[in-house]
Design an enzyme around this catalytic site. Structure first.
Site, PDB file in Angstrom:
ATOM      1  N   LEU A  40      64.762 -51.525 -10.874  1.00  0.00           N
ATOM      2  CA  LEU A  40      63.980 -52.374  -9.967  1.00  0.00           C
ATOM      3  C   LEU A  40      62.509 -52.432 -10.343  1.00  0.00           C
ATOM      4  CD1 LEU A  40      64.273 -52.588  -6.148  1.00  0.00           C
ATOM      5  CD2 LEU A  40      62.068 -51.908  -7.092  1.00  0.00           C
ATOM      6  N   LEU A  41      61.995 -53.640 -10.358  1.00  0.00           N
ATOM      7  CA  LEU A  41      60.558 -53.880 -10.553  1.00  0.00           C
ATOM      8  C   LEU A  41      59.966 -54.241  -9.200  1.00  0.00           C
ATOM      9  CD1 LEU A  41      59.105 -56.496 -13.088  1.00  0.00           C
ATOM     10  CD2 LEU A  41      58.881 -56.871 -10.639  1.00  0.00           C
ATOM     11  N   ASP A  43      55.647 -54.028  -7.397  1.00  0.00           N
ATOM     12  CA  ASP A  43      54.261 -54.508  -7.519  1.00  0.00           C
ATOM     13  C   ASP A  43      53.688 -54.527  -8.940  1.00  0.00           C
ATOM     14  OD1 ASP A  43      54.863 -53.702  -4.968  1.00  0.00           O
ATOM     15  OD2 ASP A  43      53.168 -52.366  -4.730  1.00  0.00           O
ATOM     16  N   TYR A 102      52.823 -44.296  -7.318  1.00  0.00           N
ATOM     17  CA  TYR A 102      52.767 -45.546  -6.565  1.00  0.00           C
ATOM     18  C   TYR A 102      51.655 -46.462  -7.063  1.00  0.00           C
ATOM     19  CZ  TYR A 102      56.398 -44.535  -3.087  1.00  0.00           C
ATOM     20  OH  TYR A 102      57.581 -44.318  -2.445  1.00  0.00           O
ATOM     21  N   ARG A 163      47.531 -45.625   0.579  1.00  0.00           N
ATOM     22  CA  ARG A 163      47.911 -45.871  -0.817  1.00  0.00           C
ATOM     23  C   ARG A 163      47.313 -47.157  -1.398  1.00  0.00           C
ATOM     24  NH1 ARG A 163      52.793 -45.996   2.185  1.00  0.00           N
ATOM     25  NH2 ARG A 163      53.457 -48.113   2.709  1.00  0.00           N
ATOM     26  N   ASP A 164      47.620 -47.376  -2.668  1.00  0.00           N
ATOM     27  CA  ASP A 164      47.309 -48.606  -3.406  1.00  0.00           C
ATOM     28  C   ASP A 164      45.805 -48.809  -3.642  1.00  0.00           C
ATOM     29  OD1 ASP A 164      50.033 -48.839  -2.954  1.00  0.00           O
ATOM     30  OD2 ASP A 164      49.828 -50.325  -1.357  1.00  0.00           O
ATOM     31  N   GLU A 218      49.248 -53.043   2.987  1.00  0.00           N
ATOM     32  CA  GLU A 218      49.552 -52.589   1.630  1.00  0.00           C
ATOM     33  C   GLU A 218      48.742 -53.402   0.626  1.00  0.00           C
ATOM     34  OE1 GLU A 218      53.832 -50.542   1.590  1.00  0.00           O
ATOM     35  OE2 GLU A 218      53.982 -52.704   1.409  1.00  0.00           O
TER      36      GLU A 218
HETATM   37  C1  FRU Z   1      54.258 -52.384  -1.941  1.00  0.00           C
HETATM   38  C2  FRU Z   1      54.448 -50.880  -2.018  1.00  0.00           C
HETATM   39  C3  FRU Z   1      53.115 -50.160  -2.142  1.00  0.00           C
HETATM   40  C4  FRU Z   1      53.500 -48.861  -2.809  1.00  0.00           C
HETATM   41  C5  FRU Z   1      54.580 -49.325  -3.757  1.00  0.00           C
HETATM   42  C6  FRU Z   1      55.675 -48.329  -3.995  1.00  0.00           C
HETATM   43  O1  FRU Z   1      55.386 -53.075  -2.327  1.00  0.00           O
HETATM   44  O2  FRU Z   1      55.160 -50.411  -0.905  1.00  0.00           O
HETATM   45  O3  FRU Z   1      52.436 -49.990  -0.922  1.00  0.00           O
HETATM   46  O4  FRU Z   1      52.443 -48.263  -3.469  1.00  0.00           O
HETATM   47  O5  FRU Z   1      55.134 -50.489  -3.194  1.00  0.00           O
HETATM   48  O6  FRU Z   1      56.546 -48.801  -4.971  1.00  0.00           O
END
Ligand code: FRU
Length: 487
Positions: A40-41, A43, A102, A163-164, A218
């Site tokens: 799975l791909l 972000d 992540y 995150r992110d 996110e």
């Molecule tokens: C968004 C997300 C991010 C997280 C990542 C994990 O699609 O949920 O917030 O860092 O995917 O794969």
């Protein structure tokens, strides 16, 4: 048998080639979109122009079409179209990222590309711990992780949904924006500041007047376009006017004056949805050397099963889009480099009055098509794409309320039907142009020079190649140009 937390180095080469073989036997493999070799791909991460190449990383779970333990996968390109595959860039191999590397971003400093990401860790009680971490990549592509997270955990009042990180150079040093959730279960974005990209001071929450009940923001991305500050984000649980027939989650942007770096005020309550299609989430942007702001999005959504799952893979990236701003709204158009894919072209001017039209010249699976409306008085104009005897995907324009609809109810294998099979968007002006990119299992549609876009996956059960144009309640005069694309 693997689980969602089995790591790539825990399976044999033989098992991995079995997984690859299964994916290779899949119908619906894309021909010019970035897609995973297995698994799975999701972000796009760490987008950058660095050392003479475009770099794109993405969230990857190698062992199946599920959101298991995540890696960063690395590709690079000279032209945004042809990509060289570098495989795993960051693996979940430290305590602090043991349950997933992540999403995050990158920035160049002193000849190195700094990769910021979230370390996702679960403890014995399965409680999540999130930290913001760093790795650097040098010009030889060697990647080294820092020994410990730069930001070990969320500040007071914030849950472990933290995150992110997206990092940029502001007027007074470097800034980081991270997606977060407050203890009150509301989404927010946090701002950190640094002078060296290593030591980060927590500055506080972004102060934005936009009101939403979204429970988690996110993938925030802050950048400036012209005189505007833009906050792009993927707010989960946002309530929109068009709340019927909508996606589980969506991505959008807030447009305002540039962020005040002293007060953290970002004065905007103008929210614009970024994509009106069925499959679009977690976009990220970067600035290329010519000053273009380029976006890639994940052409998929969380918590939805896709027909390719049974072949062991899921999702792909969108094509790259250039962002511009006009009339206070973001416009998105395919980057010019996509013209590199063009082969033979056919162009025709058609006039249709209460009639349908087909020409095999406009048939295909991998193509780009531009339909320019010269004049019309029809009540409805329709294009049926990727048609076979039973299946088609329809773009339908109603002049009365300037609405464009995408209907995937009979596109092929039906999925995500709980979220509806129709999407629509209203145009500011009359329909002028529809620009379409078709690949084996996706359509990306840009209307009126990127005022509105629709990204969607389709899974025809039989090869669908035909195209049909229909005008109802009046006539349409249009120029249609189509290019077959190199695959
Ligand atoms: C968004 C997300 C991010 C997280 C990542 C994990 O699609 O949920 O917030 O860092 O995917 O794969």
């Amino acid at each position: 048998m693997e689980t969602s937390y089995t790591k790539l180095d825990e399976i044999s080469e033989q098992r991995y080639s079995q997984l690859v073989k299964k994916v290779q036997s899949s119908p619906w493999r894309q021909c010019y979109h970035i897609q995973p070799v297995t698994g799975l791909l999701n972000d796009p991460n760490g987008l950058a122009w660095y050392n003479g190449f475009y770099h794109l990383f993405y969230q990857w779970f190698p062992l199946g079409p599920i959101h298991g333990i995540k890696y960063w996968y690395h590709l690079r390109s000279k032209d945004l179209i042809h990509w060289e595959d570098f495989g795993v860039a960051l693996a979940p191999d430290r305590d602090f990222d043991s349950h997933g590397v992540y999403s995050g971003s990158s920035i160049e400093k002193d000849g190195l590309l700094y990769l910021f990401y979230t370390g996702n860790q679960r403890d014995e009680d399965w409680i999540r711990h999130s930290s913001q971490c760093l790795a650097t990549m040098n010009k030889d592509g060697k990647i080294v992780k820092e020994a410990a997270p730069l930001i070990p955990g969320p500040p007071l009042g914030i849950t472990e949904h933290f995150r992110d990180p997206k990092v940029w150079k502001g007027r007074n040093g470097y800034f980081m924006i991270a997606g977060a959730q407050k203890q009150t279960q509301l989404g927010t974005a946090l701002i950190y500041q640094s002078s060296d990209l290593l030591r980060w001071d927590y500055r506080g929450e972004l102060d934005v007047p936009w009101k939403t009940k979204a429970f988690m923001w996110e993938c925030p991305d802050y950048f400036e376009l012209g005189d505007n500050g833009i906050l792009m984000l993927s707010p989960q649980g946002v309530e929109t006017e068009e709340s019927v027939n909508t996606n589980i989650y969506e991505s959008g942007c807030l447009i305002g004056k540039p962020l005040n770096e002293e007060t953290l005020v970002f004065d905007s309550d103008q929210y614009q949805r970024l994509d009106y299609g069925f499959d679009f989430y977690a976009p990220q942007t970067f600035l290329d050397p010519s000053g273009r702001r380029i976006l890639f999005g994940w052409m998929g959504l969380p918590e939805i099963q896709y027909p390719t799952d049974r072949y062991g893979w899921a999702h792909c990236m969108t094509i790259p889009r250039e962002l511009t701003i006009k009339g206070g709204r973001i416009r998105q158009n395919p980057v010019k480099e996509l013209e590199l894919l063009r082969k033979e072209s056919i162009c025709e001017t058609i006039v249709l009055e209460d009639a349908g039209y087909k020409d095999p010249g406009f048939y295909g699976r991998q193509y780009e098509m531009k339909v320019q409306i010269l004049n019309q008085n029809a009540g409805m104009f329709e294009i049926n794409l990727r048609q076979n005897k039973q299946e088609q995907t329809t773009i339908r324009y109603f002049s009365k309320d300037r609405t464009v609809c995408i209907d995937r109810s009979i596109s092929g294998e039906v999925f995500a039907e709980d979220y509806g099979l129709l999407r629509k968007a209203r145009l500011e002006r009359e329909l002028e142009e529809i620009h379409i990119f078709s690949d084996e299992s996706s359509l990306e549609v840009f209307v009126n020079q990127g005022e509105v876009c629709f990204s969607l996956r389709i899974f025809p059960r039989e090869t669908g190649v035909e195209t049909e144009f229909i005008a109802k309640e009046g006539w349409v005069k249009a120029v249609i140009q189509k290019w077959d694309l190199k695959v």
